[in-house]
Design a protein around this motif. Structure first.
Motif, PDB file in Angstrom:
ATOM      1  N   ALA A 157      -1.309  -0.860  -7.615  1.00 41.80           N
ATOM      2  CA  ALA A 157      -0.795  -0.932  -6.239  1.00 41.80           C
ATOM      3  C   ALA A 157      -1.149  -2.268  -5.630  1.00 41.80           C
ATOM      4  O   ALA A 157      -2.252  -2.795  -5.835  1.00 41.80           O
ATOM      5  CB  ALA A 157      -1.400   0.195  -5.398  1.00 41.80           C
ATOM      6  N   GLY A 158      -0.223  -2.807  -4.844  1.00 42.74           N
ATOM      7  CA  GLY A 158      -0.473  -4.051  -4.128  1.00 42.74           C
ATOM      8  C   GLY A 158      -1.472  -3.842  -3.003  1.00 42.74           C
ATOM      9  O   GLY A 158      -1.627  -2.721  -2.489  1.00 42.74           O
TER      10      GLY A 158
ATOM     11  N   VAL B 146      -5.588 -16.370   9.738  1.00 40.35           N
ATOM     12  CA  VAL B 146      -5.662 -14.981   9.288  1.00 40.35           C
ATOM     13  C   VAL B 146      -4.621 -14.792   8.188  1.00 40.35           C
ATOM     14  O   VAL B 146      -3.441 -15.111   8.383  1.00 40.35           O
ATOM     15  CB  VAL B 146      -5.397 -13.992  10.451  1.00 40.35           C
ATOM     16  CG1 VAL B 146      -5.270 -12.564   9.926  1.00 40.35           C
ATOM     17  CG2 VAL B 146      -6.516 -14.068  11.488  1.00 40.35           C
ATOM     18  N   LEU B 147      -5.085 -14.325   7.021  1.00 44.24           N
ATOM     19  CA  LEU B 147      -4.165 -14.063   5.905  1.00 44.24           C
ATOM     20  C   LEU B 147      -3.934 -12.563   5.833  1.00 44.24           C
ATOM     21  O   LEU B 147      -4.821 -11.814   5.417  1.00 44.24           O
ATOM     22  CB  LEU B 147      -4.756 -14.591   4.600  1.00 44.24           C
ATOM     23  CG  LEU B 147      -3.838 -14.548   3.360  1.00 44.24           C
ATOM     24  CD1 LEU B 147      -4.310 -15.559   2.319  1.00 44.24           C
ATOM     25  CD2 LEU B 147      -3.725 -13.170   2.736  1.00 44.24           C
ATOM     26  N   SER B 148      -2.780 -12.130   6.321  1.00 42.29           N
ATOM     27  CA  SER B 148      -2.456 -10.705   6.279  1.00 42.29           C
ATOM     28  C   SER B 148      -1.889 -10.371   4.904  1.00 42.29           C
ATOM     29  O   SER B 148      -0.903 -10.970   4.464  1.00 42.29           O
ATOM     30  CB  SER B 148      -1.439 -10.352   7.362  1.00 42.29           C
ATOM     31  OG  SER B 148      -0.969  -9.042   7.124  1.00 42.29           O
ATOM     32  N   ALA B 149      -2.498  -9.387   4.254  1.00 46.57           N
ATOM     33  CA  ALA B 149      -2.053  -8.997   2.906  1.00 46.57           C
ATOM     34  C   ALA B 149      -1.013  -7.887   2.954  1.00 46.57           C
ATOM     35  O   ALA B 149      -0.630  -7.339   1.915  1.00 46.57           O
ATOM     36  CB  ALA B 149      -3.260  -8.552   2.080  1.00 46.57           C
ATOM     37  N   ARG B 150      -0.520  -7.578   4.134  1.00 42.46           N
ATOM     38  CA  ARG B 150       0.333  -6.379   4.261  1.00 42.46           C
ATOM     39  C   ARG B 150       1.659  -6.483   3.515  1.00 42.46           C
ATOM     40  O   ARG B 150       2.302  -5.478   3.252  1.00 42.46           O
ATOM     41  CB  ARG B 150       0.586  -6.079   5.738  1.00 42.46           C
ATOM     42  CG  ARG B 150      -0.578  -5.319   6.363  1.00 42.46           C
ATOM     43  CD  ARG B 150      -0.246  -4.881   7.765  1.00 42.46           C
ATOM     44  NE  ARG B 150      -1.102  -5.564   8.736  1.00 42.46           N
ATOM     45  CZ  ARG B 150      -1.021  -5.399  10.046  1.00 42.46           C
ATOM     46  NH1 ARG B 150      -0.131  -4.589  10.541  1.00 42.46           N
ATOM     47  NH2 ARG B 150      -1.824  -6.042  10.845  1.00 42.46           N
ATOM     48  N   ARG B 151       2.116  -7.714   3.206  1.00 36.73           N
ATOM     49  CA  ARG B 151       3.394  -7.826   2.477  1.00 36.73           C
ATOM     50  C   ARG B 151       3.223  -7.743   0.954  1.00 36.73           C
ATOM     51  O   ARG B 151       4.209  -7.833   0.219  1.00 36.73           O
ATOM     52  CB  ARG B 151       4.103  -9.131   2.858  1.00 36.73           C
ATOM     53  CG  ARG B 151       4.765  -9.060   4.233  1.00 36.73           C
ATOM     54  CD  ARG B 151       5.568 -10.309   4.545  1.00 36.73           C
ATOM     55  NE  ARG B 151       6.667 -10.525   3.651  1.00 36.73           N
ATOM     56  CZ  ARG B 151       6.867 -11.643   2.935  1.00 36.73           C
ATOM     57  NH1 ARG B 151       6.013 -12.650   3.016  1.00 36.73           N
ATOM     58  NH2 ARG B 151       7.899 -11.757   2.136  1.00 36.73           N
ATOM     59  N   LEU B 152       1.995  -7.561   0.513  1.00 38.46           N
ATOM     60  CA  LEU B 152       1.766  -7.436  -0.945  1.00 38.46           C
ATOM     61  C   LEU B 152       1.938  -5.960  -1.303  1.00 38.46           C
ATOM     62  O   LEU B 152       0.986  -5.207  -1.425  1.00 38.46           O
ATOM     63  CB  LEU B 152       0.372  -7.963  -1.297  1.00 38.46           C
ATOM     64  CG  LEU B 152       0.155  -9.436  -0.904  1.00 38.46           C
ATOM     65  CD1 LEU B 152      -1.310  -9.832  -1.037  1.00 38.46           C
ATOM     66  CD2 LEU B 152       1.037 -10.352  -1.759  1.00 38.46           C
ATOM     67  N   ARG B 153       3.193  -5.565  -1.416  1.00 37.58           N
ATOM     68  CA  ARG B 153       3.496  -4.142  -1.418  1.00 37.58           C
ATOM     69  C   ARG B 153       3.971  -3.590  -2.773  1.00 37.58           C
ATOM     70  O   ARG B 153       4.660  -2.588  -2.844  1.00 37.58           O
ATOM     71  CB  ARG B 153       4.522  -3.843  -0.321  1.00 37.58           C
ATOM     72  CG  ARG B 153       3.928  -4.144   1.059  1.00 37.58           C
ATOM     73  CD  ARG B 153       4.762  -3.636   2.189  1.00 37.58           C
ATOM     74  NE  ARG B 153       5.308  -2.320   1.947  1.00 37.58           N
ATOM     75  CZ  ARG B 153       4.631  -1.174   2.072  1.00 37.58           C
ATOM     76  NH1 ARG B 153       3.364  -1.216   2.441  1.00 37.58           N
ATOM     77  NH2 ARG B 153       5.215  -0.034   1.824  1.00 37.58           N
TER      78      ARG B 153
ATOM     79  N   VAL C  83      -4.860  -0.684   0.614  1.00 38.05           N
ATOM     80  CA  VAL C  83      -5.561  -0.716  -0.674  1.00 38.05           C
ATOM     81  C   VAL C  83      -6.550  -1.891  -0.680  1.00 38.05           C
ATOM     82  O   VAL C  83      -7.728  -1.742  -1.024  1.00 38.05           O
ATOM     83  CB  VAL C  83      -4.539  -0.838  -1.825  1.00 38.05           C
ATOM     84  CG1 VAL C  83      -5.210  -1.222  -3.135  1.00 38.05           C
ATOM     85  CG2 VAL C  83      -3.773   0.479  -1.972  1.00 38.05           C
ATOM     86  N   GLY C  84      -6.098  -3.084  -0.273  1.00 34.71           N
ATOM     87  CA  GLY C  84      -6.972  -4.261  -0.284  1.00 34.71           C
ATOM     88  C   GLY C  84      -8.150  -4.119   0.659  1.00 34.71           C
ATOM     89  O   GLY C  84      -9.294  -4.421   0.293  1.00 34.71           O
ATOM     90  N   GLY C  85      -7.890  -3.646   1.868  1.00 40.29           N
ATOM     91  CA  GLY C  85      -8.968  -3.508   2.858  1.00 40.29           C
ATOM     92  C   GLY C  85      -9.982  -2.460   2.451  1.00 40.29           C
ATOM     93  O   GLY C  85     -11.197  -2.646   2.623  1.00 40.29           O
TER      94      GLY C  85
ATOM     95  N   ALA D 127      -4.477  -3.818  -7.237  1.00 42.62           N
ATOM     96  CA  ALA D 127      -5.550  -3.065  -7.898  1.00 42.62           C
ATOM     97  C   ALA D 127      -4.965  -2.069  -8.882  1.00 42.62           C
ATOM     98  O   ALA D 127      -3.869  -1.528  -8.681  1.00 42.62           O
ATOM     99  CB  ALA D 127      -6.375  -2.314  -6.860  1.00 42.62           C
ATOM    100  N   ARG D 128      -5.697  -1.850  -9.955  1.00 37.48           N
ATOM    101  CA  ARG D 128      -5.392  -0.772 -10.903  1.00 37.48           C
ATOM    102  C   ARG D 128      -6.393   0.341 -10.605  1.00 37.48           C
ATOM    103  O   ARG D 128      -7.616   0.118 -10.676  1.00 37.48           O
ATOM    104  CB  ARG D 128      -5.569  -1.271 -12.339  1.00 37.48           C
ATOM    105  CG  ARG D 128      -5.232  -0.235 -13.395  1.00 37.48           C
ATOM    106  CD  ARG D 128      -3.742  -0.142 -13.581  1.00 37.48           C
ATOM    107  NE  ARG D 128      -3.372   0.741 -14.686  1.00 37.48           N
ATOM    108  CZ  ARG D 128      -2.119   1.050 -14.986  1.00 37.48           C
ATOM    109  NH1 ARG D 128      -1.121   0.566 -14.277  1.00 37.48           N
ATOM    110  NH2 ARG D 128      -1.846   1.841 -15.997  1.00 37.48           N
TER     111      ARG D 128
END
Ligand code: FAD
Ligand code: MLT
Ligand code: ZN
Length: 466
Positions: free
Chosen positions: A108-109, A87-94, A140-142, A208-209
């Motif tokens: 925004a990350g 599982v790759l959690s993207a939560r630290r891409l802040r 944002v990613g989800g 994302a922009r």
């Protein structure tokens, strides 16, 4: 430690490779508790380069990757099905850049939550056009990966309508980046829009922009009792005709209100009970409010104009999801049907639910023709009621997923909303961008050799098999 874990620890830092089953279980069970697997490990990369190197490492070892954001998804797309996946959690891409006030945009990350992004935009007098009850956890990613809708869809469109560009990592580790915020840009395939709604099957989104809108806060919330869904559909159209600045038009029924009140202890919202309710929200002027007074159905409504009272009315709608889950593991079916056929669909739904010996709680974003059919009763692994309800939506010219996506939950019935030619084209895109099937196998498409479709296909516009 196996070789892949060792490599991932070097890439992300050992503290960001989680293997303790008590910790990883939370990442491997979805919000509804209906979908669960086991994660080989959870990685929490903190930079796009780490994402790229981690995907390359997993690819080399032939280990699938499940991208995850806030894990609020409702179709099982963000959790592994078996035991092998990372599982790759993207939560630290802040990353959260300063708002570009000149263009009304911000970068925004992927791990920034919707509440954080909305607050950041509000600080600059602007608004991010997506809002939903899961705002404090959904990322944002989800929300891009699911093309989330939410309560502002009738005003600003779904998540894809907010996107100006993305940064993302493909399965082979290559980074595609388009964060310049250029709106006038006709230079070939729109990869940003391709990734919106791709549910983690084509790439890991890292930033994302997005466009921002002039802030136009709500000033008026109305909760009206109505006799049925047809009246609710009519009333929302009348309100929208009189008040152009309507931001939300939401629906719920007596059964859902009863669950919310039992779960939360909230008092009855109106002087008497009604079979169904319409909640409308607007950035209304005093003139607008006066114009609304002509609508007969609003004689029996609660009207709130200050923030606290407005939040009080919204709670009856927004606390449906948790109140239903408190009753058991729901089958969450998120459909859209044309408003002209919504009453017919709602009536037919009662017979389908009765045949399944189940109970349904129906609510949703009626302004967008979007109903959330939550079924309680059937065992979590019994898909028969899901199939029957989704088929009914397709028969009424609707979509089997209005906003939550296909995920694992609906992969076997994608053909109810998409033609064979469309599915073939989608599979071709998947094969081109992720030839080894590294990203989210089993999401969106049934893996080869697995459960065949159980229902014949229907065209979205009618009942003709193709
Ligand atoms: P996750 O649940 O973590 O993942 C969802 C999907 O996106 C998965 O397929 C996952 O693989 C993929 N994904 C996640 N992050 C990335 C990434 N960085 N790159 C690539 N793929 C990724 N949804 C609506 O549309 N409208 C609503 O009004 C709404 N209200 C909700 C209210 C509640 C109380 C809850 C619990 C859920 C609600 N949802 C709603 C569902 C959910 O919040 C959305 O689907 C949301 O978009 C999921 O975001 P997430 O960050 O939690 O993603
Ligand atoms: C909502 O609109 O509240 C959500 O999509 C959540 C749900 O369907 O339960
Ligand atoms: Zn919803």
């Amino acid at each position: 430690m196996d070789a892949l874990l060792a490599e991932l620890a070097v890439i992300c830092g050992p503290e960001h490779v989680l293997t303790d089953p008590d910790v990883t279980a939370g990442y491997a069970t979805d919000w509804t508790r209906r979908f669960r697997g086991r994660a080989r490990c959870v990685i929490r990369p903190g930079h796009v380069d780490e994402v790229a190197r981690a995907l390359l490492a997993c690819g080399r070892h032939g280990v699938p990757v499940v991208p995850q954001g806030g894990n609020t998804g409702l179709v099982g797309g963000g959790v592994p099905a078996g035991e092998n996946a990372v599982v790759l959690s993207a939560r630290r891409l802040r990353r959260l850049d300063p708002v570009d006030a000149l263009s009304g945009q911000v970068t925004a990350g992927a791990g920034v939550t919707i509440a954080e992004l909305r607050a950041h935009a509000a600080g600059a007098g602007l608004e991010y056009g997506v809002d939903l009850a899961a705002r404090d956890s959904a990322t944002v990613g989800g929300t891009i990966a699911t093309n989330a809708g939410g309560i502002l869809t009738i005003r600003y469109g779904p998540t894809r309508a907010q996107l100006l560009g993305l940064e993302a990592v493909l399965g082979d580790g290559s980074v595609i980046s388009r964060l310049g915020g250029i709106q006038a840009d006709n230079t070939g395939y729109d990869l940003t829009q391709l990734l919106a709604g791709s549910e983690g099957t084509l790439a890991v989104i890292t930033a994302a922009r997005v466009r921002l809108w002039p802030a136009q806060p709500s000033t008026l919330t109305v909760l009206a009792g109505v006799p049925d869904i047809e009246a609710a559909a009519r009333l929302q159209a009348e309100i929208r005709a009189l008040v152009p600045a309507v931001r939300a038009a939401e629906y719920f029924e007596a059964a859902g209100l009863a669950l919310v009140r039992a779960h939360t202890g909230l008092p009855a919202p109106l002087a008497r009970d009604y079979p169904a309710y319409l909640l409308a929200d607007a950035a209304a002027s005093d003139d607008d409010a006066e114009r609304l007074a002509v609508l007969a159905q609003l004689q029996h409504a609660a009207v709130a104009m200050d923030a606290q009272a407005r939040a009080g009315l919204w709670a009856y709608r927004e606390r449906h999801t948790e109140s239903i889950s408190a009753q058991g593991i729901p089958h969450k079916l998120d459909v859209a049907v044309p408003l002209a056929r919504i009453a017919q669909f709602r009536a037919a739904l009662d017979s389908v639910i009765a045949k399944a010996d189940a109970r349904a709680v129906v609510f949703g974003h009626i302004g967008a023709g979007n109903l959330h059919v939550n079924v309680l009763g059937p065992a979590p692994d019994d898909d028969s009621v899901d199939d029957a309800v989704l088929r009914l939506a397709a028969e009424h010219g609707g979509s089997i997923s209005a906003e939550h996506g296909i995920g694992r939950a609906k992969a076997a019935v994608l053909h109810l909303s998409r033609s064979a030619a469309e599915i073939a084209a989608m599979r071709a895109v998947k094969s081109a961008l992720d030839p080894d099937g590294l990203l989210n196998p089993g999401v969106l498409f049934v893996p080869p050799g697995r459960r065949p479709p159980v229902t014949p296909p229907f065209s979205p516009g009618g009942t003709t098999p193709r």
